[in-house]
Design an enzyme around this catalytic site. Structure first.
Site, PDB file in Angstrom:
ATOM      1  N   ASP A 170       0.855  -1.190   0.000  1.00 39.49           N
ATOM      2  CA  ASP A 170       0.000   0.000   0.000  1.00 39.49           C
ATOM      3  C   ASP A 170       0.893   1.242   0.000  1.00 39.49           C
ATOM      4  OD1 ASP A 170      -3.195   0.563   0.991  1.00 39.49           O
ATOM      5  OD2 ASP A 170      -1.773   2.228   1.062  1.00 39.49           O
ATOM      6  N   ILE A 171       0.528   2.200  -0.819  1.00 39.48           N
ATOM      7  CA  ILE A 171       1.352   3.408  -0.962  1.00 39.48           C
ATOM      8  C   ILE A 171       1.335   4.270   0.310  1.00 39.48           C
ATOM      9  CG2 ILE A 171      -0.343   5.009  -1.949  1.00 39.48           C
ATOM     10  CD1 ILE A 171       1.729   5.577  -4.176  1.00 39.48           C
ATOM     11  N   ASN A 182     -12.786  -3.430   2.109  1.00 35.10           N
ATOM     12  CA  ASN A 182     -13.799  -2.375   2.069  1.00 35.10           C
ATOM     13  C   ASN A 182     -14.674  -2.602   0.847  1.00 35.10           C
ATOM     14  OD1 ASN A 182     -12.889  -0.855   4.350  1.00 35.10           O
ATOM     15  ND2 ASN A 182     -11.160  -0.145   3.111  1.00 35.10           N
ATOM     16  N   GLN A 200     -14.973   2.046  -0.384  1.00 34.27           N
ATOM     17  CA  GLN A 200     -13.617   2.002  -0.913  1.00 34.27           C
ATOM     18  C   GLN A 200     -13.200   3.345  -1.460  1.00 34.27           C
ATOM     19  OE1 GLN A 200     -15.609  -1.189  -3.098  1.00 34.27           O
ATOM     20  NE2 GLN A 200     -13.545  -1.610  -3.841  1.00 34.27           N
ATOM     21  N   HIS A 222      -9.923  -5.395  -3.522  1.00 29.04           N
ATOM     22  CA  HIS A 222      -8.609  -5.678  -2.952  1.00 29.04           C
ATOM     23  C   HIS A 222      -8.769  -6.039  -1.483  1.00 29.04           C
ATOM     24  CE1 HIS A 222      -9.476  -1.366  -2.646  1.00 29.04           C
ATOM     25  NE2 HIS A 222      -8.857  -1.400  -1.478  1.00 29.04           N
ATOM     26  N   HIS A 267      -6.742  -5.765   2.077  1.00 30.74           N
ATOM     27  CA  HIS A 267      -5.610  -5.206   2.824  1.00 30.74           C
ATOM     28  C   HIS A 267      -5.090  -6.295   3.766  1.00 30.74           C
ATOM     29  CE1 HIS A 267      -6.522  -0.796   2.106  1.00 30.74           C
ATOM     30  NE2 HIS A 267      -7.716  -1.320   1.841  1.00 30.74           N
TER      31      HIS A 267
HETATM   32  P1  AMP Z   1      -9.620   1.325   0.044  1.00 37.52           P
HETATM   33  O1  AMP Z   1     -10.106   2.386   0.950  1.00 37.52           O
HETATM   34  O2  AMP Z   1      -9.839  -0.058   0.603  1.00 37.52           O
HETATM   35  O3  AMP Z   1     -10.109   1.459  -1.374  1.00 37.52           O
HETATM   36  O4  AMP Z   1      -8.034   1.485   0.010  1.00 37.52           O
HETATM   37  C1  AMP Z   1      -7.308   1.744  -1.155  1.00 37.52           C
HETATM   38  C2  AMP Z   1      -5.862   1.728  -0.788  1.00 37.52           C
HETATM   39  O5  AMP Z   1      -5.105   1.837  -1.972  1.00 37.52           O
HETATM   40  C3  AMP Z   1      -5.432   2.881   0.125  1.00 37.52           C
HETATM   41  O6  AMP Z   1      -4.932   2.348   1.344  1.00 37.52           O
HETATM   42  C4  AMP Z   1      -4.356   3.597  -0.682  1.00 37.52           C
HETATM   43  O7  AMP Z   1      -3.277   4.034   0.105  1.00 37.52           O
HETATM   44  C5  AMP Z   1      -3.930   2.523  -1.671  1.00 37.52           C
HETATM   45  N1  AMP Z   1      -3.375   3.026  -2.941  1.00 37.52           N
HETATM   46  C6  AMP Z   1      -3.850   3.995  -3.748  1.00 37.52           C
HETATM   47  N2  AMP Z   1      -3.073   4.142  -4.837  1.00 37.52           N
HETATM   48  C7  AMP Z   1      -2.081   3.226  -4.717  1.00 37.52           C
HETATM   49  C8  AMP Z   1      -0.953   2.882  -5.509  1.00 37.52           C
HETATM   50  N3  AMP Z   1      -0.688   3.517  -6.665  1.00 37.52           N
HETATM   51  N4  AMP Z   1      -0.132   1.904  -5.073  1.00 37.52           N
HETATM   52  C9  AMP Z   1      -0.381   1.280  -3.899  1.00 37.52           C
HETATM   53  N5  AMP Z   1      -1.441   1.546  -3.111  1.00 37.52           N
HETATM   54  C10 AMP Z   1      -2.273   2.511  -3.505  1.00 37.52           C
END
Ligand code: AMP
Ligand code: ZN
Length: 109
Positions: free
Chosen positions: A30-31, A85, A90, A96, A98
């Site tokens: 996760d970024i 989520n 989301q 995805h 986590h």
């Molecule tokens: P969600 O709220 O479950 O949709 O979480 C989406 C997750 O994706 C968040 O924790 C972000 O930090 C992560 N995210 C967004 N863009 C990227 C990316 N380019 N690479 C890795 N993680 C990402």
């Protein structure tokens, strides 16, 4: 999907550090990690969210990879949490899971 961040990662249009990949599933950090290990376990096929999964075998594939990553990251005995989520909760509308750890016991989420 053209504008989907995770589809762009799959298509190598957005760089990431791929930690695992097979024909159906990819894993990358996760970024914005909220634990020292915070990985995203993602189907390569674009599916909006958990409720949209029609092929139940995808659940096994995702969770088997999650299990591998728990072991690989040394989280078996350190505490981990899997979170999905969905339903509009989301940020990224591509299914995805986590995987976060280490985490201790908590009374709630
Ligand atoms: P969600 O709220 O479950 O949709 O979480 C989406 C997750 O994706 C968040 O924790 C972000 O930090 C992560 N995210 C967004 N863009 C990227 C990316 N380019 N690479 C890795 N993680 C990402
Ligand atoms: Zn997508």
């Amino acid at each position: 999907m053209a504008e989907c961040i995770f589809c762009k990662i799959k298509d190598k249009q957005i760089p990431t550090k791929l930690l695992y990949e097979d024909g159906d599933v990819m894993v990358f950090p996760d970024i914005h990690p909220i634990k020292s290990v915070h990985l995203l376990i993602v189907p390569k096929k674009h599916i909006d969210d958990f409720a949209g999964v029609e092929d139940a075998s995808l659940f096994s594939k995702l969770f088997i990879v999650a299990q591998k990553m728990v072991a690989r990251e040394g989280l078996k005995d350190k505490g981990f949490r899997l979170v999905i989520n969905g339903g509009g909760a989301q940020i990224v509308p591509h299914l995805h899971i986590h995987l976060m750890g280490p985490v201790g016991k908590t009374a709630g989420l």
